[in-house]
Design a protein around this motif. Sequence first.
Motif, mmCIF file in Angstrom:
data_model
loop_
_atom_site.group_PDB
_atom_site.id
_atom_site.type_symbol
_atom_site.label_atom_id
_atom_site.label_comp_id
_atom_site.label_asym_id
_atom_site.label_seq_id
_atom_site.Cartn_x
_atom_site.Cartn_y
_atom_site.Cartn_z
ATOM 1 N N GLN A 15 -4.926 -1.961 -6.657
ATOM 2 C CA GLN A 15 -3.812 -1.347 -7.390
ATOM 3 C C GLN A 15 -2.898 -0.566 -6.439
ATOM 4 O O GLN A 15 -1.687 -0.503 -6.640
ATOM 5 N N GLY A 16 -3.488 0.004 -5.412
ATOM 6 C CA GLY A 16 -2.690 0.756 -4.447
ATOM 7 C C GLY A 16 -1.880 -0.129 -3.511
ATOM 8 O O GLY A 16 -1.077 0.370 -2.719
ATOM 9 N N LYS A 17 -2.090 -1.446 -3.590
ATOM 10 C CA LYS A 17 -1.415 -2.381 -2.684
ATOM 11 C C LYS A 17 -0.402 -3.283 -3.392
ATOM 12 O O LYS A 17 0.297 -4.048 -2.727
ATOM 13 N N VAL A 18 -0.319 -3.206 -4.723
ATOM 14 C CA VAL A 18 0.515 -4.152 -5.470
ATOM 15 C C VAL A 18 1.965 -4.117 -5.026
ATOM 16 O O VAL A 18 2.569 -5.150 -4.714
ATOM 17 N N LYS A 19 2.553 -2.944 -5.011
ATOM 18 C CA LYS A 19 3.997 -2.857 -4.732
ATOM 19 C C LYS A 19 4.331 -3.354 -3.328
ATOM 20 O O LYS A 19 5.370 -3.976 -3.113
ATOM 21 N N ASP A 20 3.442 -3.090 -2.370
ATOM 22 C CA ASP A 20 3.692 -3.553 -0.995
ATOM 23 C C ASP A 20 3.575 -5.069 -0.893
ATOM 24 O O ASP A 20 4.421 -5.735 -0.292
ATOM 25 N N PHE A 21 2.521 -5.632 -1.467
ATOM 26 C CA PHE A 21 2.240 -7.047 -1.254
ATOM 27 C C PHE A 21 2.925 -7.971 -2.254
ATOM 28 O O PHE A 21 2.900 -9.180 -2.089
ATOM 29 N N SER A 22 3.553 -7.413 -3.295
ATOM 30 C CA SER A 22 4.333 -8.264 -4.196
ATOM 31 C C SER A 22 5.719 -8.509 -3.611
ATOM 32 O O SER A 22 6.475 -9.344 -4.114
ATOM 33 N N ASN A 23 6.025 -7.803 -2.547
ATOM 34 C CA ASN A 23 7.371 -7.857 -1.978
ATOM 35 C C ASN A 23 7.405 -8.454 -0.584
ATOM 36 O O ASN A 23 8.361 -8.253 0.155
ATOM 37 N N ASN A 24 6.318 -9.142 -0.171
ATOM 38 C CA ASN A 24 6.335 -9.817 1.128
ATOM 39 C C ASN A 24 5.438 -11.055 1.065
ATOM 40 O O ASN A 24 4.783 -11.299 0.059
ATOM 41 N N ASP A 25 5.401 -11.817 2.133
ATOM 42 C CA ASP A 25 4.665 -13.085 2.136
ATOM 43 C C ASP A 25 3.328 -12.999 2.855
ATOM 44 O O ASP A 25 2.763 -14.017 3.259
ATOM 45 N N THR A 26 2.815 -11.789 3.045
ATOM 46 C CA THR A 26 1.527 -11.647 3.715
ATOM 47 C C THR A 26 0.449 -12.386 2.932
ATOM 48 O O THR A 26 0.276 -12.144 1.740
ATOM 49 N N PRO A 27 -0.292 -13.283 3.579
ATOM 50 C CA PRO A 27 -1.257 -14.123 2.844
ATOM 51 C C PRO A 27 -2.561 -13.426 2.477
ATOM 52 O O PRO A 27 -3.273 -13.881 1.595
ATOM 53 N N LYS A 28 -2.890 -12.330 3.174
ATOM 54 C CA LYS A 28 -4.168 -11.666 2.925
ATOM 55 C C LYS A 28 -3.988 -10.150 2.837
ATOM 56 O O LYS A 28 -3.070 -9.577 3.414
ATOM 57 N N ILE A 29 -4.905 -9.530 2.096
ATOM 58 C CA ILE A 29 -4.981 -8.075 2.009
ATOM 59 C C ILE A 29 -6.355 -7.669 2.521
ATOM 60 O O ILE A 29 -7.369 -8.270 2.148
ATOM 61 N N LYS A 30 -6.405 -6.665 3.373
ATOM 62 C CA LYS A 30 -7.678 -6.227 3.925
ATOM 63 C C LYS A 30 -7.915 -4.755 3.645
ATOM 64 O O LYS A 30 -7.025 -3.926 3.811
ATOM 65 N N ASN A 31 -9.128 -4.443 3.221
ATOM 66 C CA ASN A 31 -9.543 -3.054 3.070
ATOM 67 C C ASN A 31 -10.201 -2.648 4.382
ATOM 68 O O ASN A 31 -11.302 -3.101 4.705
ATOM 69 N N ASN A 32 -9.528 -1.814 5.147
ATOM 70 C CA ASN A 32 -10.026 -1.450 6.475
ATOM 71 C C ASN A 32 -11.312 -0.632 6.424
ATOM 72 O O ASN A 32 -12.055 -0.577 7.400
ATOM 73 N N ASN A 33 -11.572 0.018 5.285
ATOM 74 C CA ASN A 33 -12.788 0.825 5.170
ATOM 75 C C ASN A 33 -14.019 -0.048 4.930
ATOM 76 O O ASN A 33 -15.093 0.194 5.490
ATOM 77 N N THR A 34 -13.873 -1.049 4.075
ATOM 78 C CA THR A 34 -15.012 -1.917 3.749
ATOM 79 C C THR A 34 -14.962 -3.253 4.480
ATOM 80 O O THR A 34 -15.930 -4.009 4.450
ATOM 81 N N HIS A 35 -13.801 -3.555 5.085
ATOM 82 C CA HIS A 35 -13.561 -4.827 5.788
ATOM 83 C C HIS A 35 -13.496 -6.023 4.837
ATOM 84 O O HIS A 35 -13.476 -7.165 5.295
ATOM 85 N N GLN A 36 -13.479 -5.751 3.540
ATOM 86 C CA GLN A 36 -13.325 -6.826 2.565
ATOM 87 C C GLN A 36 -11.889 -7.349 2.597
ATOM 88 O O GLN A 36 -10.932 -6.585 2.635
ATOM 89 N N GLN A 37 -11.744 -8.683 2.589
ATOM 90 C CA GLN A 37 -10.423 -9.304 2.582
ATOM 91 C C GLN A 37 -10.199 -10.072 1.279
ATOM 92 O O GLN A 37 -11.158 -10.520 0.640
ATOM 93 N N TYR A 38 -8.933 -10.186 0.897
ATOM 94 C CA TYR A 38 -8.555 -10.897 -0.320
ATOM 95 C C TYR A 38 -7.397 -11.841 0.001
ATOM 96 O O TYR A 38 -6.465 -11.477 0.722
ATOM 97 N N LYS A 39 -7.470 -13.041 -0.536
ATOM 98 C CA LYS A 39 -6.370 -13.990 -0.382
ATOM 99 C C LYS A 39 -5.393 -13.800 -1.532
ATOM 100 O O LYS A 39 -5.788 -13.726 -2.699
ATOM 101 N N VAL A 40 -4.092 -13.728 -1.202
ATOM 102 C CA VAL A 40 -3.067 -13.596 -2.235
ATOM 103 C C VAL A 40 -2.776 -14.987 -2.800
ATOM 104 O O VAL A 40 -2.316 -15.872 -2.094
ATOM 105 N N ILE A 41 -3.056 -15.171 -4.079
ATOM 106 C CA ILE A 41 -2.888 -16.468 -4.749
ATOM 107 C C ILE A 41 -1.482 -16.593 -5.344
ATOM 108 O O ILE A 41 -0.870 -17.656 -5.344
#
Length: 454
Positions: A12-38
Amino acid sequence: MALNDQQIQFLQGKVKDFSNNDTPKIKNNNTHQQYKVINRTPGDPNSKDVTQAIAVAPIDSSGNVDYSQTAIIVAGTQPENPASFGNAVKAAWDPTSSLTAQTQDIRNFYQSTMKKLADKPNGYISNMSGFSQSGPAVAKVASEQKVPHITNFDDWASVGATNPYILGIVKNFPHEYLTPSDIAYLNKRARIYMASSKDLRYFDGGAGNIPYGKVMVVEGTPGLNNPIGDHDTQFSEIKGNGLNIDWYIKNNRFCSGMTYAQVVKVAKAKAKKAKSASFDPHSWFDSTDYQTYVDEYVKIYGAFASENPANQKLKEFDVDIKDIKGQLKSASGGKAISLRSDLVKSVAQKASLQAEVYVSEVKQLVDNEKTVLEGQIQAVRQQAYSLGRHLSAWEIEGLLSNFSMSSCWDTNIEATILTELAAYQEKLVVFSEKVSAAADKIVAIDKENAQLFH
């Protein structure tokens, strides 16, 4: 690789940033979990778009994307966007309105995401999340699509979203609203996090109340801390699929889900702080009687949590076992034999109780999987109808006739699992009883032998 509320909060804290660019992945630097933007909305605050959303799927440690756990995350109001801001005001104060106009945007985004998942292995939308204005709209769409996991934050104008039933106006209402069946579904599937202070949300036309879902309240920041206050997706401290109660206790703050003993502990800390001199004007009129805080807790945070009897008993066994082991270090003779007997019996009884807890948890997992499958079947059927432009309804229904719960869910396997669970539990219960009986015999024999020396 099911997503939990803690992960959804991060996204939820990343929606506004990643809805406005073409970055293919989101990474949580604390847990190292990555998510693919579909999928994503344009997210341009200068355009007429009033909805910002992303759809993501988690990536495992081997780099594989788990499309079966796709989540749709929708941001709240864009204050800088006149259309978005206007929708929020209308949802709160227009008596002829109900759900925000954003609802259709979210419905369209759901459908476009489903199309993108059509050729993905096990593609399925398992989670949805909304914040502020998007909260009730997400709740509506998630209920329609039977999405199994809904995680919302500070839903705005949620009372207004149920207006027809609050006002008793059922027929001919011109706008969408949350129906009783929607609310019933949300009460089972939605978890909503909010601050007790309500701050900005107090002015949403319903005094900030949220009339659906499992609402979890955390202690807000006192006073006018900023214009928005605690109206923030990141305000609640979340652990897994619930509040991090240990964090709130450690910081002497209240939150929903505390037991009476935990509430008293925090209340006493607050009363003690109130007795001491403070330069914070917000604390000058705080009560020095801890009972005042205990009485207020139920009004603000809900009923005291009742400790799960089985889990509480397991904790007691752990304490007993630790205590017995400590005594055995210095014990000898008959006392040592008696303590060993107590230790064996405690371990045996704990094993029996653990079996009970295990069986309960497995049954819950089976029920959850059943619900997820029902949602997947519903989603596929709706997708088939939306894509079957060249087929009639009866032709599509013919193709889907074998795609149902009865054909996809093996009731025999379910019955076998439940039977095996019952047998497993029964074996441990019998084992526990035999071990306890053997421990009693050891003590009895020891007493008989001791009599020979008198």
